[in-house]
Design a protein around this motif. Structure first.
Motif, PDB file in Angstrom:
ATOM      1  N   THR A 458      -1.813 -23.843   5.509  1.00 33.47           N
ATOM      2  CA  THR A 458      -3.058 -23.482   4.810  1.00 33.47           C
ATOM      3  C   THR A 458      -3.029 -21.947   4.345  1.00 33.47           C
ATOM      4  O   THR A 458      -2.821 -20.970   5.331  1.00 33.47           O
ATOM      5  CB  THR A 458      -4.209 -23.767   5.681  1.00 33.47           C
ATOM      6  OG1 THR A 458      -4.200 -25.108   5.990  1.00 33.47           O
ATOM      7  CG2 THR A 458      -5.530 -23.142   4.798  1.00 33.47           C
ATOM      8  N   GLU A 520      -6.750 -15.784   5.209  1.00 28.47           N
ATOM      9  CA  GLU A 520      -7.036 -16.194   6.586  1.00 28.47           C
ATOM     10  C   GLU A 520      -6.099 -17.633   6.290  1.00 28.47           C
ATOM     11  O   GLU A 520      -6.312 -18.509   5.765  1.00 28.47           O
ATOM     12  CB  GLU A 520      -8.467 -16.875   6.235  1.00 28.47           C
ATOM     13  CG  GLU A 520      -8.920 -17.508   7.677  1.00 28.47           C
ATOM     14  CD  GLU A 520     -10.406 -17.711   7.876  1.00 28.47           C
ATOM     15  OE1 GLU A 520     -11.314 -16.924   8.065  1.00 28.47           O
ATOM     16  OE2 GLU A 520     -10.824 -18.788   7.647  1.00 28.47           O
ATOM     17  N   ASN A 521      -5.042 -17.399   6.977  1.00 27.93           N
ATOM     18  CA  ASN A 521      -4.073 -18.515   6.763  1.00 27.93           C
ATOM     19  C   ASN A 521      -3.602 -18.929   8.068  1.00 27.93           C
ATOM     20  O   ASN A 521      -3.591 -18.410   9.310  1.00 27.93           O
ATOM     21  CB  ASN A 521      -2.404 -17.695   6.373  1.00 27.93           C
ATOM     22  CG  ASN A 521      -2.701 -17.109   5.022  1.00 27.93           C
ATOM     23  OD1 ASN A 521      -3.538 -17.333   4.040  1.00 27.93           O
ATOM     24  ND2 ASN A 521      -2.088 -15.983   4.923  1.00 27.93           N
ATOM     25  N   THR A 522      -3.480 -20.121   8.068  1.00 31.14           N
ATOM     26  CA  THR A 522      -3.085 -21.037   9.360  1.00 31.14           C
ATOM     27  C   THR A 522      -1.948 -22.015   9.021  1.00 31.14           C
ATOM     28  O   THR A 522      -1.385 -22.362   7.999  1.00 31.14           O
ATOM     29  CB  THR A 522      -4.085 -21.860   9.901  1.00 31.14           C
ATOM     30  OG1 THR A 522      -4.482 -22.870   8.645  1.00 31.14           O
ATOM     31  CG2 THR A 522      -5.379 -21.126   9.946  1.00 31.14           C
ATOM     32  N   ARG A 562      -7.878 -26.524  13.099  1.00 32.48           N
ATOM     33  CA  ARG A 562      -7.735 -25.489  11.725  1.00 32.48           C
ATOM     34  C   ARG A 562      -8.402 -24.425  11.883  1.00 32.48           C
ATOM     35  O   ARG A 562      -8.353 -23.526  11.072  1.00 32.48           O
ATOM     36  CB  ARG A 562      -7.901 -26.383  10.877  1.00 32.48           C
ATOM     37  CG  ARG A 562      -7.082 -27.607  10.682  1.00 32.48           C
ATOM     38  CD  ARG A 562      -7.273 -28.444   9.307  1.00 32.48           C
ATOM     39  NE  ARG A 562      -6.417 -29.521   9.130  1.00 32.48           N
ATOM     40  CZ  ARG A 562      -6.824 -30.720   9.267  1.00 32.48           C
ATOM     41  NH1 ARG A 562      -7.885 -31.160   9.736  1.00 32.48           N
ATOM     42  NH2 ARG A 562      -5.901 -31.843   9.258  1.00 32.48           N
ATOM     43  N   ASP A 563      -9.604 -23.998  12.940  1.00 31.88           N
ATOM     44  CA  ASP A 563     -10.209 -23.073  12.759  1.00 31.88           C
ATOM     45  C   ASP A 563      -9.528 -21.768  13.640  1.00 31.88           C
ATOM     46  O   ASP A 563     -10.127 -20.637  13.478  1.00 31.88           O
ATOM     47  CB  ASP A 563     -11.479 -23.319  13.780  1.00 31.88           C
ATOM     48  CG  ASP A 563     -12.713 -23.910  12.678  1.00 31.88           C
ATOM     49  OD1 ASP A 563     -12.395 -24.120  11.477  1.00 31.88           O
ATOM     50  OD2 ASP A 563     -13.662 -24.624  13.201  1.00 31.88           O
ATOM     51  N   SER A 564      -8.424 -22.112  14.179  1.00 29.25           N
ATOM     52  CA  SER A 564      -7.756 -21.116  14.871  1.00 29.25           C
ATOM     53  C   SER A 564      -6.656 -20.453  13.994  1.00 29.25           C
ATOM     54  O   SER A 564      -6.221 -21.377  13.216  1.00 29.25           O
ATOM     55  CB  SER A 564      -7.085 -21.382  16.154  1.00 29.25           C
ATOM     56  OG  SER A 564      -6.322 -22.591  15.941  1.00 29.25           O
ATOM     57  N   GLN A 565      -6.067 -19.224  14.248  1.00 31.92           N
ATOM     58  CA  GLN A 565      -5.221 -18.763  13.173  1.00 31.92           C
ATOM     59  C   GLN A 565      -3.640 -19.391  13.392  1.00 31.92           C
ATOM     60  O   GLN A 565      -2.938 -19.406  12.386  1.00 31.92           O
ATOM     61  CB  GLN A 565      -4.792 -17.320  13.393  1.00 31.92           C
ATOM     62  CG  GLN A 565      -6.202 -16.494  12.906  1.00 31.92           C
ATOM     63  CD  GLN A 565      -6.230 -16.572  11.457  1.00 31.92           C
ATOM     64  OE1 GLN A 565      -5.503 -16.473  10.877  1.00 31.92           O
ATOM     65  NE2 GLN A 565      -7.600 -16.804  11.266  1.00 31.92           N
ATOM     66  N   ASP A 566      -3.422 -19.813  14.632  1.00 36.24           N
ATOM     67  CA  ASP A 566      -2.133 -20.436  14.829  1.00 36.24           C
ATOM     68  C   ASP A 566      -2.191 -22.070  14.843  1.00 36.24           C
ATOM     69  O   ASP A 566      -1.355 -22.736  15.042  1.00 36.24           O
ATOM     70  CB  ASP A 566      -1.476 -19.999  16.171  1.00 36.24           C
ATOM     71  CG  ASP A 566      -2.446 -20.258  17.316  1.00 36.24           C
ATOM     72  OD1 ASP A 566      -3.703 -20.665  17.206  1.00 36.24           O
ATOM     73  OD2 ASP A 566      -2.216 -20.014  18.527  1.00 36.24           O
ATOM     74  N   ALA A 567      -3.388 -22.342  14.482  1.00 38.24           N
ATOM     75  CA  ALA A 567      -3.535 -23.951  14.030  1.00 38.24           C
ATOM     76  C   ALA A 567      -3.127 -24.582  15.605  1.00 38.24           C
ATOM     77  O   ALA A 567      -2.142 -25.631  15.492  1.00 38.24           O
ATOM     78  CB  ALA A 567      -2.863 -24.634  12.931  1.00 38.24           C
ATOM     79  N   GLN A 620     -14.266 -26.370  17.431  1.00 40.83           N
ATOM     80  CA  GLN A 620     -13.017 -26.500  17.611  1.00 40.83           C
ATOM     81  C   GLN A 620     -12.702 -28.114  18.161  1.00 40.83           C
ATOM     82  O   GLN A 620     -13.733 -28.702  18.702  1.00 40.83           O
ATOM     83  CB  GLN A 620     -12.425 -25.636  18.682  1.00 40.83           C
ATOM     84  CG  GLN A 620     -12.535 -24.145  18.133  1.00 40.83           C
ATOM     85  CD  GLN A 620     -11.788 -23.245  19.097  1.00 40.83           C
ATOM     86  OE1 GLN A 620     -11.403 -23.594  20.199  1.00 40.83           O
ATOM     87  NE2 GLN A 620     -11.713 -21.909  18.621  1.00 40.83           N
TER      88      GLN A 620
END
Length: 790
Positions: A458, A520-522, A562-567, A620
């Motif tokens: 993403t 904001e990439n995951t 998907r809400d965390s940076q490292d998915a 989450q």
């Protein structure tokens, strides 16, 4: 003595069947129902699992127009639209298990053995259908991942060796117009056969948008299906099928159901421009935040007109099925399929003319390719099914979300998700053996090994503006308002301007808005594997009486947070199901009673939790729950000793309980409820056919369906202020039909009515911030139709 009551009941029925009462019923005998629940053709009464099956005539006479109408046909089943969250999508729950918001589906949907990997586009119309089967309980052994609640199978009509066809024209309420047609027959003798079917549906909107006066929730759908069947030899045949659906309806706009006024009033000091302040007592109150609810459920409100006007959905499926009789004992089957879809999904989360938060998934594209190889063995006392399955799926889901000042108070934000690629590769091997130990006993066991690999990427750009703060003259320091970008000078000249709120904000906020643009990439990459076993023991107690008990396991695939940076990934959820059931036929074949009791034990239940981070509250997901569902259901069909009369009934009981739910370091199971789980569901239907002079046959039919209380979202926090607003009260709906058919079957005229009491209930809901929006059930509809068949 109580332990003998079931035996006495059975003896009573046996006595009835041996007396003159059964002699009266001999003129009417129930037709044998053939199903493919175990991936081979067999009688419904020989399948040791709960299966509801409906052929084309049953569906037509019950007014089943699309997949949603199946809800009243089978107990413990919930089918509803997704309230606008997914274009053309459907939420399916069987025995309390289904596709919770944000997760993969829990009930598999199949069209001619092709698994629909996406629920978008699964709001299927019933046309050119041979039958529909509803399989209850986990189907992980034969059907694989994401069938923990069960499966729904659509089986299309096969091309015929004789030329035949049917055309039907319908008209009804809301200026509804529908044309259906199909033709089938030989192309080259009995070697090459073909069929083609089409449907066109058009209906005016049911909703009126108060923002612009336009109508929404209309229908404008075209669908086509064609097949070529090549009988290459006595033992080899190939079928090529293709279907396409095009939906350009005006979608259903989410209706405002509830507003948390306390939360909404907390952001009433936002200004929408210079010299325009919001808040009680300011003397200048302009467009305060709207906390009103609609007075009519079909009058909706949304300023997001441009988004809703973009709605569309297109789906195309092509499949090639090869069936090869290798020998007297062995059969081989191959199903190769490709399915693509393209859709645009708009959503207005506040349900008002004001701007709070909107999202549009713009031109989402899905591509699925699947391949299944299946071997069937039929011996004297041994039957076996084994196979390999492969699925490759790719989804591209760009989206744009706008959070306005009215929602965030001190900021406004857009998020442009210009890349959202989700790749899936699923590989599995399965097998099951049915062993007839004796004439009376059958032992079945099997298993399926599945490996899922998911990769997600993403890429998004967040554009966030922090407004300048201003104090109000004559108001306490807490009465701070935000100044929209570009309006700072005008605000400073306002008579109500007191100061820039430097004591409450960083220096850079003194007189100017601050704009921050950042990525904001995951991304995530993970693989899960699961072995799903099954076992069942069947006792053929008599020629028309079968008892069975079974254990089967199903699982729903893992995914990413998907809400965390490292998915971060979460694991699959697993359901262990235990059943005991009966299949029986009485009164010389005129009465069929099937029933099953079940117990489902979840482990690693996927649920959503709210986590406080350094900068925000985030929703989450993870494996934080344990759930148990249990209950029973009975289905009955009876041809009483009255020529032409058919009576049917079904009833289901369900107890769904959250046993554990870890959130924020504590167990909140006692204050959490599952949605889409009514305790009682039931339906009764009657159909009476009789001749009218020498003209033809008249059929009168009616049914009533009952659903108990349930929640329309899942899970539900019972302590939340929004819980009661997402509650569906118990209700009943009536339907009726009258048809006249000529004796040769060539002409049919029908008058149909659905939801005759015009009962409207909330069917699906969604909560964002202080707002709950949702969708309601269809109003009363009627239609007349004329069909010609040759």
């Amino acid at each position: 003595m109580q332990s003998n009551r079931p035996v006495k009941a059975l003896l009573t029925l046996a006595v009835l069947s041996a007396t003159g009462f059964s002699d009266l019923a001999q003129a009417q005998v129930l037709e044998e129902v053939i199903v493919t629940a175990r991936k081979r053709a067999e009688s419904l009464q020989d399948v040791p699992m709960a299966v509801s099956s409906f052929n084309a005539d049953m569906l037509r006479n019950a007014q089943v127009d699309n997949i949603l109408d199946l809800e009243r046909m089978s107990p413990n089943v919930t089918l509803t639209t997704t309230g606008g969250l997914a274009a053309g999508g459907v939420s399916v729950f069987i025995r309390g298990i289904g596709n919770d918001v944000g997760f993969d589906q829990g009930v598999g949907i199949y069209v001619d053995d092709v698994y629909l990997n996406q629920t978008t586009g699964a709001l299927l119309d019933v046309f050119d259908v041979e039958r529909v089967e509803v399989l209850k309980g986990p189907q992980g052994n034969l059907y694989g991942r994401n069938t923990i609640g069960g499966a729904i199978k659509f089986i299309s009509k096969e091309p015929t060796e004789e030329l035949e066809g049917r055309v039907e024209v319908s008209a009804g309420r809301f200026d509804m117009k529908e044309v259906k047609g199909n033709i089938s027959g030989p192309i080259i003798g009995s070697t090459l056969l073909g069929s083609f079917a089409a449907v066109y549906k058009d209906r005016d909107g049911i909703q009126t948008n108060s923002f612009n006066g336009d109508e929404y929730w209309s229908e404008d759908v075209k669908a086509f299906r064609g097949s070529l069947l090549w009988n290459a030899s006595d033992s080899l045949r190939l079928k090529l099928s293709a279907d396409h659906s095009r939906d350009r309806s005006a979608p259903s706009i989410p209706n405002r159901v509830f507003v948390d006024t306390d939360t909404l009033s907390g952001i009433d000091f936002v200004i929408s421009g210079a010299n325009t302040f919001l808040g009680p007592g300011t003397g200048i109150v302009d467009t305060p935040n709207d906390a009103s609810l609609p007075t009519d459920i079909d009058t909706v409100s949304s300023e997001f007109v441009d988004g809703f006007d973009e709605y569309k959905i297109d789906t195309t499926t092509i499949s090639l099925t090869l069936q090869w009789e290798l020998s007297e004992r062995w059969d081989f089957k191959s199903v190769t399929a490709g399915r693509s879809s393209e859709f645009v999904t708009p959503y207005d989360f506040d349900g008002s003319n004001q701007q709070f938060i909107t999202t549009i998934n713009d031109t989402v594209e899905n591509e699925d390719l699947s391949q299944e190889f299946q071997f069937n063995f039929n011996g004297e006392n041994l039957h076996a099914v084994m196979g390999l399955y492969y699925l490759d799926g790719l989804e591209e889901r760009p989206s744009f979300t706008h959070q306005y000042a009215r929602l965030r108070a001190i900021t406004q934000q857009t998020k442009d998700t210009y890349v959202s690629d989700r790749e899936l590769e699923s590989v599995s091997a399965y097998g099951t053996i049915d062993w007839d130990i004796t004439e009376k006993w059958q032992l079945s066991f099997g298993g399926r090994y599945t490996q899922d690999k998911k990769v997600e990427t993403t890429l998004a750009t967040v554009d966030r503006t922090y407004f300048a703060y201003a104090g109000l003259a004559g108001f306490p320091s807490s009465a701070i308002v935000s100044v929209m970008p570009g309006q700072e000078a005008n605000a400073a000249q306002s008579p109500m301007f007191a100061y820039w709120a430097s004591q409450f904000a960083p220096p850079e906020f003194n007189s100017e808005a601050v704009r921050v643009v950042f990525p904001e990439n995951t991304g995530g990459d993970d693989t899960w594997s699961q072995f799903s076993p099954s076992a069942r023991l069947t006792w053929f107690a008599a020629e028309d009486l079968m008892l069975y008990t079974a254990y089967q396991q199903g699982f729903k695939s893992g995914g990413f947070q998907r809400d965390s940076q490292d998915a971060d990934s979460y694991e699959p959820e697993v359901v262990d199901a235990y059943t005991i059931g009966v299949k029986s036929t009485w009164l010389n074949g005129s009465l069929r009673i099937n029933g099953e009791a079940f117990y489902n034990d979840y482990s690693d239940k996927q649920l959503q939790t709210i986590v406080l981070t350094e900068t925000d509250l985030q929703a989450q997901v993870g494996n934080v729950g344990e759930v148990e569902t249990s209950g029973a259901e009975v289905e009955l069909t009876w041809l009483p000793p009255v020529d032409g009369l058919t009576i049917g009934a079904n009833i289901g009981y369900l107890d769904a309980e959250v046993k554990s739910y870890q959130s924020g370091g504590e167990d909140i199971a006692e204050t959490t409820a599952l949605g889409f789980s009514p305790q009682w569901t039931a339906q009764a239907r009657v159909m009476y056919e009789f001749d009218v002079s020498n003209l033809g046959n008249l059929m009168l039919g009616a049914d009533i369906a009952y659903r108990d209380d349930s929640y329309t979202n899942s899970p539900i926090d019972l302590t939340s202020t929004v819980a009661d607003s997402q509650f569906q009260e118990a209700f009943s709906t009536w339907n009726a039909i009258a048809t006249f058919t000529t004796f040769d079957g060539s002409w049919r005229v029908a008058l149909e009515g659905k939801n005759l009491s015009d009962k409207r209930v909330l069917s699906n809901s969604y909560n964002v911030g202080p707002f709950v929006t949702g969708a309601y059930s269809m109003p009363r509809t009627w239609a007349v139709s004329l069909a010609y068949e040759f």
